[in-house]
Design a protein around this motif. Structure first.
Motif, PDB file in Angstrom:
ATOM      1  N   ARG A   1       1.062  -1.296  -0.041  1.00 46.12           N
ATOM      2  CA  ARG A   1      -0.172  -0.192  -0.373  1.00 46.12           C
ATOM      3  C   ARG A   1       0.687   1.245   0.006  1.00 46.12           C
ATOM      4  N   LYS A   2       0.559   2.401  -1.090  1.00 46.68           N
ATOM      5  CA  LYS A   2       1.133   3.570  -0.806  1.00 46.68           C
ATOM      6  C   LYS A   2       1.010   4.030   0.108  1.00 46.68           C
ATOM      7  N   ILE A   3       1.547   4.375   1.009  1.00 44.99           N
ATOM      8  CA  ILE A   3       2.001   5.109   2.617  1.00 44.99           C
ATOM      9  C   ILE A   3       1.322   6.166   2.646  1.00 44.99           C
ATOM     10  N   ALA A   4       0.642   6.829   0.734  1.00 45.69           N
ATOM     11  CA  ALA A   4       0.078   8.318   1.399  1.00 45.69           C
ATOM     12  C   ALA A   4      -1.696   7.542   2.239  1.00 45.69           C
ATOM     13  N   ASP A   5      -1.912   6.286   1.355  1.00 46.90           N
ATOM     14  CA  ASP A   5      -2.926   6.125   1.354  1.00 46.90           C
ATOM     15  C   ASP A   5      -3.517   5.177   3.103  1.00 46.90           C
ATOM     16  N   VAL A   6      -2.406   4.857   3.757  1.00 52.30           N
ATOM     17  CA  VAL A   6      -2.098   4.477   5.154  1.00 52.30           C
ATOM     18  C   VAL A   6      -2.711   5.532   6.438  1.00 52.30           C
ATOM     19  N   ARG A   7      -3.532   5.253   6.969  1.00 48.92           N
ATOM     20  CA  ARG A   7      -4.226   6.695   8.235  1.00 48.92           C
ATOM     21  C   ARG A   7      -3.166   5.538   9.631  1.00 48.92           C
ATOM     22  N   PRO A   8      -2.715   6.945  10.233  1.00 49.33           N
ATOM     23  CA  PRO A   8      -1.461   6.411  10.910  1.00 49.33           C
ATOM     24  C   PRO A   8      -2.510   5.564  12.360  1.00 49.33           C
ATOM     25  N   GLU A   9      -3.091   5.759  12.242  1.00 43.65           N
ATOM     26  CA  GLU A   9      -3.844   4.623  13.379  1.00 43.65           C
ATOM     27  C   GLU A   9      -3.610   2.868  12.727  1.00 43.65           C
ATOM     28  N   GLU A  10      -3.089   3.254  11.181  1.00 37.74           N
ATOM     29  CA  GLU A  10      -3.514   2.140  10.870  1.00 37.74           C
ATOM     30  C   GLU A  10      -1.615   1.051  10.870  1.00 37.74           C
ATOM     31  N   TYR A  11      -0.488   2.049  11.642  1.00 37.16           N
ATOM     32  CA  TYR A  11       0.752   1.743  11.735  1.00 37.16           C
ATOM     33  C   TYR A  11       0.976   0.665  12.346  1.00 37.16           C
ATOM     34  N   ALA A  12       0.545   1.007  13.753  1.00 37.11           N
ATOM     35  CA  ALA A  12       1.548  -0.307  14.632  1.00 37.11           C
ATOM     36  C   ALA A  12       0.343  -1.786  13.562  1.00 37.11           C
ATOM     37  N   GLU A  13      -0.525  -1.423  13.760  1.00 32.24           N
ATOM     38  CA  GLU A  13      -1.240  -3.151  12.775  1.00 32.24           C
ATOM     39  C   GLU A  13      -0.366  -3.797  11.802  1.00 32.24           C
ATOM     40  N   LEU A  14      -0.204  -2.719  11.295  1.00 33.58           N
ATOM     41  CA  LEU A  14       0.656  -3.043   9.377  1.00 33.58           C
ATOM     42  C   LEU A  14       1.938  -3.388  10.001  1.00 33.58           C
ATOM     43  N   CYS A  15       2.355  -2.761  10.971  1.00 26.60           N
ATOM     44  CA  CYS A  15       3.983  -3.955  11.291  1.00 26.60           C
ATOM     45  C   CYS A  15       3.802  -4.894  12.132  1.00 26.60           C
ATOM     46  N   ARG A  16       2.959  -5.044  12.842  1.00 30.13           N
ATOM     47  CA  ARG A  16       3.124  -6.474  12.934  1.00 30.13           C
ATOM     48  C   ARG A  16       3.346  -7.528  12.482  1.00 30.13           C
ATOM     49  N   LEU A  17       4.526  -8.400  12.671  1.00 24.30           N
ATOM     50  CA  LEU A  17       4.916 -10.027  12.958  1.00 24.30           C
ATOM     51  C   LEU A  17       4.536 -11.008  13.560  1.00 24.30           C
ATOM     52  N   PRO A  18       3.498 -11.654  13.493  1.00 22.85           N
ATOM     53  CA  PRO A  18       3.505 -12.919  13.403  1.00 22.85           C
ATOM     54  C   PRO A  18       3.862 -13.750  12.490  1.00 22.85           C
ATOM     55  N   ALA A  19       4.400 -14.877  13.502  1.00 24.93           N
ATOM     56  CA  ALA A  19       4.772 -15.709  13.342  1.00 24.93           C
ATOM     57  C   ALA A  19       4.515 -16.230  11.692  1.00 24.93           C
TER      58      ALA A  19
END
Length: 465
Positions: free
Chosen positions: A185-203
């Protein structure tokens, strides 16, 4: 990262009622949404640490504009934009379409008002997001972290911190890298509130990032690591020297640090290397508790200043908000042990609080680079109008070192400057090409025996790639 106390976290369950009359919950989405936005606006104007920079008219304009953008029909957008107040905008939206989700509109308005502060650390959280934060401070869920955080800075989204030992650190992500895309996703289309969830890295997951550094673009594919990162790493180096690395300040850190120091002492430690590099901070009690292990009793650790003064029925809640001095209280066996402290530009928040206290009291020699410069702390404020469904995670506190030195935007300066050894753009390009070729993995798989892998694990190196 957060500079948050256990008291702040637990007592926030009713501290969020500060300045708000305790009454029966209002019924109806309109009344609830109006109360919700009044509450957010009140805290931004009164509790935010830099409240003098926030103007009420800017909050109102931002909130109305956000509601108009989020409205589902043109007629609603026009009605909202003609309004002169947040309450009026909500009323106009309901009149234009009784089916319009007013709480959803209020969420957009609240987030827009928070963004007016320009503060990368303040956010509007849902109850689910707040739950994850609370668990992280208790040491849970971090095995799914990629080990970095994003923030908006001057119209760009950049890497705010990188934590030691995590996948982002292992893959060479650096503070200041500009994010262009995340998970396709283009970062311009991502809300700041979504950053944390998108940076999760489950097994088993892989995080794809496109970054820009020094004018060059790189596509990273960060794979989840297989082993949990330890908060405390220590080793006896011989000749009386102990090494102790703290990777984050959570609520178990003081106990684990004391246990590590005791173990090192039994091995013969007479002097200590304390490593705070790439430590993004954490909980305030953890930072003051570790400082108490190394400083004699009765010394100031830090001073905090806050505009947030919660109360119930006019009575101030103790140990939450306001201005406080934190001093050492507990005697330990490590108050006079010779020590040096390693810091770099990724040492932030609680790390800087600890480093500043040790430096001001001439307790440790600081070696490395000037630290990150995050001298503020946040607390979760329950928005009572939303009945524990929304939290305003707000920067409400600024701290100084014992001598009164400001850390925010300045950092702690080392006594002995030492470059952290980051590669130049050309060197990184060469390393990048080598990594992408797969030659390193082929060499590792062909030459590294199981014994060498175990040795690397003991030394704290990543052996998984």
């Amino acid at each position: 990262m957060r500079l948050l106390g256990r008291g702040l976290l637990l007592l926030a369950l009713f501290a969020g009622l500060a300045g708000v009359a305790v009454a029966e919950p209002e019924t109806g989405d309109l009344r609830k949404a109006r109360a919700y936005l009044r509450e957010v606006k009140k805290h931004l104007l009164e509790s935010y640490i830099d409240r003098d920079r926030v103007k009420e008219e800017d909050l109102i304009v931002a909130g109305i504009s956000a509601m108009a953008r989020a409205a589902k029909r043109a007629a609603i957008r026009e009605a909202v934009m003609e309004s002169a107040s947040l309450e009026g905008a909500l009323e106009a939206a309901e009149a234009a379409d009784p089916e319009q989700d007013l709480i959803g509109l209020a969420d957009h308005a609240a987030r827009a008002m928070v963004s007016v502060t320009g503060d990368p650390y303040s956010h509007l959280f849902t109850d689910e997001e707040m739950n994850k934060l609370a668990k992280a401070l208790q040491g849970e869920g971090r095995d799914e972290s990629a080990g970095f955080m994003l923030k908006n800075q001057g119209g760009r989204v950049v890497v705010a911190y990188v934590q030691y030992g995590y996948p982002a650190y292992q893959d060479g992500i650096e503070i200041g890298d500009e994010v262009l895309e995340i998970r396709g996703r283009k970062i311009a289309d991502v809300r700041p509130e979504e950053y944390a969830e998108l940076c999760r890295l489950p097994a088993g997951d892989t995080l794809e990032l496109r970054l820009r550094r020094d004018g060059r673009e790189y596509d990273f594919r960060i794979a989840a690591r297989k082993t949990a990162v330890k908060d405390v790493r220590f080793e006896y180096l011989g000749q009386g020297v102990g090494y102790l690395r703290l990777t984050i300040f959570d609520m178990a850190l003081v106990r684990e640090t004391r246990a590590a120091l005791d173990s090192l002492t039994r091995s013969g430690m007479r002097g200590l290397i304390l490593d705070l590099r790439h430590n993004p901070g954490g909980a305030l009690p953890a930072a003051t508790g570790v400082a108490d292990l190394f400083l004699p009793q009765g010394l100031k650790i830090t001073n905090t200043v806050s505009n947030y003064k919660p109360s119930i029925g006019g009575l101030r809640l103790p140990m939450i908000g306001g201005n406080d001095d934190f001093t050492t209280k507990v005697r330990s066996d490590y108050e006079t042990m010779p020590m040096v402290c390693l810091i770099n530009r990724a040492s932030a928040s609680a790390s800087e609080l600890l480093a500043g206290a040790l430096q001001d009291h001439r307790r440790a020699v600081m070696i490395g680079e000037t630290t990150y410069g995050k001298g503020v702390g946040q607390t979760p404020i329950i928005l009572s109008s939303m009945m524990m469904k929304r939290y305003l995670y707000l920067t409400v506190m600024r701290y100084t070192t014992p001598n009164g030195t400001q850390v925010d935007h300045k950092g702690v300066k080392p006594d002995l400057a030492e470059d952290d050894g980051r590669p130049s753009a050309d060197v990184f390009d060469a390393e990048w090409a080598l990594r992408r070729s797969g030659a390193v993995e082929k060499y590792r798989d062909a030459r590294w025996t199981a014994a060498l892998r175990r040795l690397a694990d003991n030394d704290g190196f990543e052996t998984a790639g």
